[in-house]
Design a protein around this motif. Structure first.
Motif: not given
Length: 422
Positions: A240-262
């Motif tokens: 649960c922690g790996a799939s929420t706070n550790g991954l999505v909570g930490t890296y979603f903004v950065s991953a989306a920015h890698d694909h061109g999203m502001p």
């Protein structure tokens, strides 16, 4: 009194949890600004995040035991001060070790002292009726804090740099301290009332003197670690922690920015996850009062794994309708696992339930810390986070199976048997 005091305690706890959540929403937004200013790699910044989330979990069982020994108010007020200090001192940092000391150590200890075992302690002492529902509401406070702070932090970082939002979060944490001191009491019996919904003769909410302080956390661990239920719950919660706070909570903004999203758009999407998380977690609390908890966990982990496997194909410069479907779907499932996990710890471990849940929650943060470090390394080596999403989806499938093996009847730990909901 026309309103039971338990509700005032719940409100103060909700606001305190929002204050703690404020700084925890910062890493995902400030990762790229820190990388640009200092040249630190994503792996270096991710290591500080890992220390934060690791301490957030490891401290929690000791904090739960200290709440039993010294009182909820003292522990929570002190924790808010630590969060404020760690957040405020980041504006002076120039070296990675300073990021580890402030963002990682001080804030990690502070938020760890107000993590989910705090919720278990409040609901276990103050509520009998609607306990699952209140657990869901207080758990949702973390998502509400993300909702309140994330767009603000992103906007401030874009306009004024990353130091301004760090100071804003520090001030918000300090502002909650007077409310905690004014409204929170340790036990209902301290003010001459019973727990909300307690029947005559029910000892819930009556002050109990528990010795040992932090040492009790180790004693409880040695006891509950002899049961398979503990390891199944801890293993599932690590995923649960790996799939929420550790991954999505930490890296979603950065991953989306890698694909061109502001970044501001991505932060807004992550905040929207928080909106639906509030609804999903409260609904999960309501369901926990009515449905066997292990079945709920199986459903939550299975659906989450499916959504994470699909996510890489949804990331794009613009927000497509399919991304909104993911945001709603994933948001409803974000931390819906907490109410049934708290209920199972209470069922199996009795009065030691909050401390036992503290150790289960520690595994949650260990999983989050490993994911935060691992995903950063994957990004540095492969140039994208795609592999991290796929690994998290597979782990969720494993957690679903583990939840199915949790026995539905009470563990033989000497706790009073409780009727099965099946």
């Amino acid at each position: 009194m026309p309103i039971h005091p338990a509700w005032f305690v719940a409100v103060a706890a909700f606001v305190a949890l929002i204050g703690a959540a404020g700084f925890r929403s910062v890493p995902s937004v400030l990762m790229d600004p820190l990388h640009r200013e200092f040249g630190w790699s994503h792996g270096t910044i991710g290591a500080a995040v890992s220390l934060n989330v690791l301490l957030y979990g490891v401290i929690s069982p000791f904090a739960a035991a200290l709440m039993d020994r010294f009182g909820i108010r003292r522990v929570v007020a002190g924790a808010l001060v630590l969060v404020a200090a760690g957040s405020g001192l980041t504006v002076f940092m120039t070296r990675p070790w300073q990021l580890m000391a402030t963002w990682g150590l001080l804030v990690g200890v502070g938020v760890g002292s107000m993590s989910m075992p705090f919720v278990a302690t409040i609901t276990g002492r103050w509520f009998v009726r609607h306990r699952g529902l209140v657990t869901g509401v207080l758990t949702a406070a973390g998502a509400t804090g993300q909702l309140v702070f994330l767009p603000l932090i992103s906007a401030l970082a874009q306009e004024h740099g990353w130091r301004t939002p760090s100071l804003v979060v520090a001030g918000a944490a300090l502002a909650v301290v007077p409310l905690v001191l004014l409204l929170i009491r340790d036990f209902p019996s301290d003010i001459g009332v019973t727990a909300y919904g307690a029947e005559p003769g029910d000892r819930t909410g009556v002050r109990t003197v528990l010795r040992g302080g932090a040492a009790r956390a180790v004693t409880v661990l040695s006891r509950v670690a002899r049961t398979p239920q503990f390891w199944l719950l801890a293993g599932g919660f690590a995923v649960c922690g790996a799939s929420t706070n550790g991954l999505v909570g930490t890296y979603f903004v950065s991953a989306a920015h890698d694909h061109g999203m502001p970044p501001t758009t991505a932060a807004g999407l992550l905040a929207t996850v928080g909106i639906f998380d509030v609804a999903g977690t409260i609904a999960s609390g309501w369901l926990t009062d009515r449905i066997e908890s292990r079945y709920l966990l199986m459903t939550y982990y299975g659906l989450r794994g499916l959504s994470l496997v699909i996510l890489p194909s949804l990331l794009a410069p613009q927000t497509q309708p399919s991304m909104w479907v993911f945001i709603v779907f994933y948001g409803l499932d974000w931390i819906a696992t907490v109410p049934p996990t708290v209920a199972l710890c209470r069922r199996y471990f009795g009065d030691d339930g909050p401390v036992a849940f503290g150790w289960v929650f520690a595994s949650h943060q260990i999983g989050a810390a490993l994911a935060a470090t691992g995903a950063g390394i994957i990004r540095d080596m492969r140039g994208s986070y795609d592999l991290a999403w796929y690994i998290a989806g597979a782990l969720c499938a494993i957690a679903m199976v583990m939840s199915g093996f949790i026995r539905s009847r009470n563990a033989a730990l000497g706790a009073p048997a409780q009727p099965s909901i099946e």
